[in-house]
Design a protein around this motif. Sequence first.
Motif, PDB file in Angstrom:
ATOM      1  N   PHE A 219       0.839  -1.202   0.000  1.00  0.00           N
ATOM      2  CA  PHE A 219       0.000   0.000   0.000  1.00  0.00           C
ATOM      3  C   PHE A 219       0.865   1.239   0.000  1.00  0.00           C
ATOM      4  O   PHE A 219       2.059   1.192   0.346  1.00  0.00           O
ATOM      5  N   GLY A 220       0.277   2.345  -0.418  1.00  0.00           N
ATOM      6  CA  GLY A 220       0.988   3.611  -0.430  1.00  0.00           C
ATOM      7  C   GLY A 220       0.029   4.781  -0.352  1.00  0.00           C
ATOM      8  O   GLY A 220      -1.078   4.723  -0.887  1.00  0.00           O
ATOM      9  N   VAL A 221       0.464   5.838   0.333  1.00  0.00           N
ATOM     10  CA  VAL A 221      -0.314   7.075   0.452  1.00  0.00           C
ATOM     11  C   VAL A 221       0.631   8.244   0.219  1.00  0.00           C
ATOM     12  O   VAL A 221       1.735   8.277   0.778  1.00  0.00           O
ATOM     13  N   GLN A 222       0.198   9.182  -0.622  1.00  0.00           N
ATOM     14  CA  GLN A 222       1.000  10.374  -0.898  1.00  0.00           C
ATOM     15  C   GLN A 222       0.120  11.597  -0.683  1.00  0.00           C
ATOM     16  O   GLN A 222      -0.955  11.710  -1.277  1.00  0.00           O
TER      17      GLN A 222
ATOM     18  N   VAL B 176      -3.808   7.415  -3.115  1.00  0.00           N
ATOM     19  CA  VAL B 176      -3.784   6.188  -2.318  1.00  0.00           C
ATOM     20  C   VAL B 176      -3.819   4.988  -3.255  1.00  0.00           C
ATOM     21  O   VAL B 176      -4.468   5.023  -4.310  1.00  0.00           O
ATOM     22  N   THR B 177      -3.119   3.941  -2.894  1.00  0.00           N
ATOM     23  CA  THR B 177      -3.131   2.708  -3.687  1.00  0.00           C
ATOM     24  C   THR B 177      -2.940   1.506  -2.778  1.00  0.00           C
ATOM     25  O   THR B 177      -2.298   1.606  -1.719  1.00  0.00           O
TER      26      THR B 177
ATOM     27  N   PHE C 175       1.580   2.516 -10.075  1.00  0.00           N
ATOM     28  CA  PHE C 175       0.328   3.273 -10.065  1.00  0.00           C
ATOM     29  C   PHE C 175       0.530   4.614  -9.364  1.00  0.00           C
ATOM     30  O   PHE C 175       0.153   5.665  -9.882  1.00  0.00           O
ATOM     31  N   LEU C 176       1.123   4.575  -8.179  1.00  0.00           N
ATOM     32  CA  LEU C 176       1.313   5.809  -7.420  1.00  0.00           C
ATOM     33  C   LEU C 176       2.208   6.780  -8.177  1.00  0.00           C
ATOM     34  O   LEU C 176       1.932   7.982  -8.263  1.00  0.00           O
TER      35      LEU C 176
ATOM     36  N   GLY D 286      -6.736   5.401  -5.975  1.00  0.00           N
ATOM     37  CA  GLY D 286      -7.652   6.525  -6.068  1.00  0.00           C
ATOM     38  C   GLY D 286      -7.004   7.860  -5.772  1.00  0.00           C
ATOM     39  O   GLY D 286      -5.852   7.936  -5.323  1.00  0.00           O
ATOM     40  N   ILE D 287      -7.777   8.904  -6.044  1.00  0.00           N
ATOM     41  CA  ILE D 287      -7.335  10.287  -5.828  1.00  0.00           C
ATOM     42  C   ILE D 287      -8.442  11.021  -5.079  1.00  0.00           C
ATOM     43  O   ILE D 287      -9.609  10.980  -5.481  1.00  0.00           O
ATOM     44  N   LEU D 288      -8.080  11.694  -4.002  1.00  0.00           N
ATOM     45  CA  LEU D 288      -9.003  12.560  -3.274  1.00  0.00           C
ATOM     46  C   LEU D 288      -8.757  13.989  -3.745  1.00  0.00           C
ATOM     47  O   LEU D 288      -7.658  14.524  -3.567  1.00  0.00           O
TER      48      LEU D 288
END
Length: 648
Positions: A353-356, A364-365, A387-388, A436-438
């Motif tokens: 997983f990853g969050v930027q 997020v992925t 993906f990220l 996804g993208i917020l």
Amino acid sequence: MEEPTGNLNLMCVALYDFNAFEVKELSFLRGDLLSLEIQDKSGWARGNLNGRSGWFPLHYVSELEPSEFQSIHTPEGEIDNQKREQLIEEKLLEAERDICIEEINEDLGHLNELRRKISIRRAELLEELDKLTKGDEQIIEMLEEKAERLNLLLSRDPHVMKELVPGDEPHPPSPSPQIARLSRELIDPKPSAPLSPNTARKMRLTTSSGSDGEGKSPSKDKFWKKMKDKTKNGGGGKWNPLTKWGKKDSAPSSPSCSISMTYDVIPENIAKTLLARLPMRRVIPIKEGQILGKFTGPTKEEAAQKIRAEPEMGGASGKFSEKGEIAAGKSVSTYPWTPNKKARDGDPICDRFGVQIHPNRILVTLADGCNWGKRPEDAADKAASCFLFSVDEKQSSIRSISDAGELILASIEAAHRNIFLGKDEWEVGTTTLIGGILLETLENSEWMFVCGSIGDCKAFHWSKSKRKFTDITAGNRSAITDARDPGGRLGPAQSDNLPDLRNLGLYFQECVVGDLIIVVSDGVHDNLDPQMLGKSPKDVGIPTDDWEKAEKLSPEAADLAKTQSRLNVLASIFEKLPNANEPCPSDVVDALVKYAVDLTQPTRAFMEAHSDQKQPADYVQFPGKLDHTTCICIRVGEASKISNNNNQ
């Protein structure tokens, strides 16, 4: 006649008239009462009527129970003819029913035999069809080669054509209309009718801009050669992986994974259909500046350390900002320990997983490698990283929700390609992926979470104002009752190294500041499933006790019931959080992961005590599903306003 089998003293009533043909036989009329003396295996019996004894066919009479015999007599011992006739009619109906049942059973036997023969013939026909299909592919390849030669012939120099076709005018002979049409279709296929997803996928791979030479479709060997050539010297161009995945420094400074908005793997008609479902809304451009925070997990070293440090769970976690927390994530394994206690079944953890985090945007992925081992672990690692990286590289061009959806699809396709980098074909695994993208929109200070998913990872939305959950990815599981089938997956899931796009989807969710977005692997949401909790379909309002029957009766109703049940379980977990009105992401992550670990404890304890036995299938006594379990939670809002702390 065979020897008699018994000496019977029973009464029977004649159902039909019988005329004796031999001296030893006994004649009687319909309604006569006989005493049955001997019954023979051949279907004949000997009885007595008014002092006369003889043989007769057994099916001409029907035995009477003592109560039946008494029922046709009056209290004075006389026969009541009306009751006797009524009894005979009942016996005739019973006899006809028995005959019908016997005939039905016989017909069913014939039907089952026919089904068996049909099944055998069907298998033979499928085998023959497979042979014919392979033959058709060879014919198509031959026609392609001939079409290329024809095209070359038609484009030759006129002087050369003059040598081939003597005459006054140096013009090549015109091909027949049929040959010309065939040539055009083979070189530039333009089907008039919509293609099936499988046909379209294969056509996109062989006729897109990635083909070698003019009008020539690359073979499988050339496809692999092209990919391997792209990985030389660190993998330049659009095939470059993010080699530093899991480290806190940013992506490589040189451009890589260049995203083109043309699709080579995802059929264009599918991409257009998915994009058409997104709302037409403009978004606020990303605020320029450095990344506020980024965390990934679990890296291989991190997972190994956590397994030693936290033997009760085993995994890795990360979060951004301690005060005014914005995001958190954790991966653990709920599988049992092996007998030597040095590792768990299913190690290594195959989730990535990853969050930027940017000032007004969060990426997020989550990738969940399919099955166990090195190949799915590596597939998940490469898919999530690419993906990220791909979204980050092009996100400055996003001006609308549709732009975001298009970038997500292109990044999913890039992630699929990235899985193959630096690998021989047999070394490549498969993985599910959600990313996804917020984004902040231009309408009423609203935010929008847009995500793409292939496989069975899920995203949920928690509304702060309504205290209500929504399954953003509702309906994304292809097999409602089979938790082993994720549906689609990236990597060589199909022939020609194509992904399985069965449940590829784009999703969106409106949200406001303070809401939460929760992204989980099936190791979390399968343990929210009523089926895995040992509940019957009747417990959730479906009129059957069997989940497979419920899915056959109405897949939509079964999926809706399961979705609502998951949301109810999520709500019950949230009620126990320290601050249920405004929970912080790390509390949410810890609570959901702990829920999965605690729920599966009975199964884990059983397997550790009985390592030589299969996992119990009784979900009442052993609820939940053992799995690699990942949860990510992000808070909606502008990160720079929520907290100015650095990434922890």
